[in-house]
Enzyme design. Sequence first.
Site, short mmCIF file in Angstrom:
data_model
loop_
_atom_site.label_atom_id
_atom_site.label_comp_id
_atom_site.label_asym_id
_atom_site.label_seq_id
_atom_site.Cartn_x
_atom_site.Cartn_y
_atom_site.Cartn_z
N ARG A 1 0.84 -1.21 0.00
CA ARG A 1 0.00 0.00 0.00
C ARG A 1 0.87 1.26 0.00
NH1 ARG A 1 -1.64 2.40 4.42
NH2 ARG A 1 -1.96 0.53 5.65
N LYS B 1 -6.03 6.23 -19.81
CA LYS B 1 -6.12 6.76 -21.18
C LYS B 1 -4.80 6.57 -21.93
CE LYS B 1 -9.93 8.15 -19.25
NZ LYS B 1 -10.95 7.15 -19.03
N ASP C 1 -4.69 18.71 -14.98
CA ASP C 1 -5.01 17.37 -15.46
C ASP C 1 -4.54 17.28 -16.91
OD1 ASP C 1 -6.21 15.09 -16.53
OD2 ASP C 1 -7.96 15.22 -15.20
N TYR D 1 -13.58 17.01 -16.59
CA TYR D 1 -14.27 15.71 -16.56
C TYR D 1 -15.43 15.76 -15.55
CZ TYR D 1 -14.87 10.67 -15.87
OH TYR D 1 -15.40 9.41 -15.76
N1 LCS Z 1 -9.49 13.17 -15.81
C1 LCS Z 1 -9.91 13.15 -17.08
C2 LCS Z 1 -9.56 14.29 -17.98
C3 LCS Z 1 -10.67 12.09 -17.55
O1 LCS Z 1 -11.08 12.12 -18.81
C4 LCS Z 1 -11.00 11.03 -16.65
C5 LCS Z 1 -11.84 9.90 -17.10
C6 LCS Z 1 -10.55 11.09 -15.34
C7 LCS Z 1 -9.79 12.17 -14.95
C8 LCS Z 1 -10.86 10.01 -14.35
O2 LCS Z 1 -10.10 8.87 -14.65
P1 LCS Z 1 -10.53 7.36 -14.35
O3 LCS Z 1 -10.86 7.28 -12.90
O4 LCS Z 1 -11.70 7.04 -15.19
O5 LCS Z 1 -9.30 6.58 -14.68
N2 LCS Z 1 -12.53 10.11 -18.28
C9 LCS Z 1 -13.40 9.32 -18.83
C10 LCS Z 1 -14.13 9.64 -19.98
O6 LCS Z 1 -14.12 10.71 -20.58
N3 LCS Z 1 -14.88 8.60 -20.31
O7 LCS Z 1 -14.78 7.57 -19.41
C11 LCS Z 1 -13.82 7.96 -18.39
#
Ligand code: LCS
Length: 393
Positions: free
Chosen positions: A58, A208, A183, A111
Amino acid sequence: MKDDSKSIETRQVHSGTIKDQFGSVVTPIYQTSTFAFENVDDGAYKFKHKGEGYFYTRVSNPTIKDLEDAVTSLEEGYGGISTSSGMSAVNLVFWTFLRPGDHVVCGDSVYGPTLSVLSTFFKEFGIETSFVDATQLAEVQSAIRENTKLIYIETPANPTMAITDIEGVARIAGQQNILLAVDNTFCSPYLQKPLRLGADIVLHSMTKFINGHADVVSGIVIAKERSIFGPLMAKKNLLGLNMDPHQAFLVRRGLKTLSVRVERAQENALKIAQFLEQHPKIDKVSYPGLKSHPQYEIAKRQMKGPGALMSFELKGGLEAGKTLMNNMKIAALAVSLGGIETLIQHPATMTHSGLPRQQRLYSGITDGLVRYSVGIEGANDLIEDLANALEKV
Ligand code: LCS
């Protein structure tokens, strides 16, 4: 190899710190929750000097550390903390640096769940957020209050593709001693380096582009300085936001081809954006590689390339967009982005459906907006896929 003077293409393949006794070329998966001490003094030392040696997954683990060091090298930061998801990376930043009574200035196009967590959850804990159009530096400046602790932006923004001038916001934050977190998910460190542009913290959903293969959910926060890294690491440990070694192994593998994937997807994206922009059934395309993008010049200055994401609207609005999305054959109708496969989705009913409609519209997310994440398939096949679906509209 750990040599930060090498190119990003070399570092994405080689950076990392772990060498095992067998000379494994790839960092092995240390699938263990705990690590035996040589003796009690060794255990005491490792607990006292967290970061030197390993004692509990952890807190840290060689496979996870290897990934963190590699991404930190690409982002040119002091240290990275990987997390179970992108949202845990976002939350880690908020939990670490905000206290009841503090104020946040946040871009209004981010997001959906990031916006939600600030406007609901953290609000309940007495932390207020002003959502501003961060493309307008004067709006960022005038939203600052005495108790502002953090400016949080996403650029390009999900899903509007709005671009914020990172250097401009960093100047405002720096003047007032406010932390700036960016971000960088839509760019990856291959296309944009927020720390170099003045940010204090950069974070990613590694789900991503960094992993790039749509098979892992994960996140990372990278700090510019030790004084920012320490508190983040301590909170990650207490909150238990860590990733798993197997997850880290997969992301590290994906990272090795980052530049090749992004270059190829971005090459496709420009052709597709140009095709869509001249199509009679398309009203508007938002892609930073098109001269029509309102922040085209800023994008050119701060990004190495325009990336692989775009959003667009059809002249027929929501119904036309639905027909298009329901008729795609190569692009999958799915959320997420930044993978080798092309995905299409509808922000108003999917990724940003958690926001009230008024808030969505205020942020530029109209009911008819379609988001398209370009993969590495053949450009002509993707264009044909769009052309055929547009025929049905
Ligand atoms: N920041 C951005 C810019 C994102 O697009 C996402 C997820 C996150 C943070 C959060 O990340 P995750 O916890 O999903 O790894 N974006 C998504 C989207 O546009 N479609 O599905 C997930």
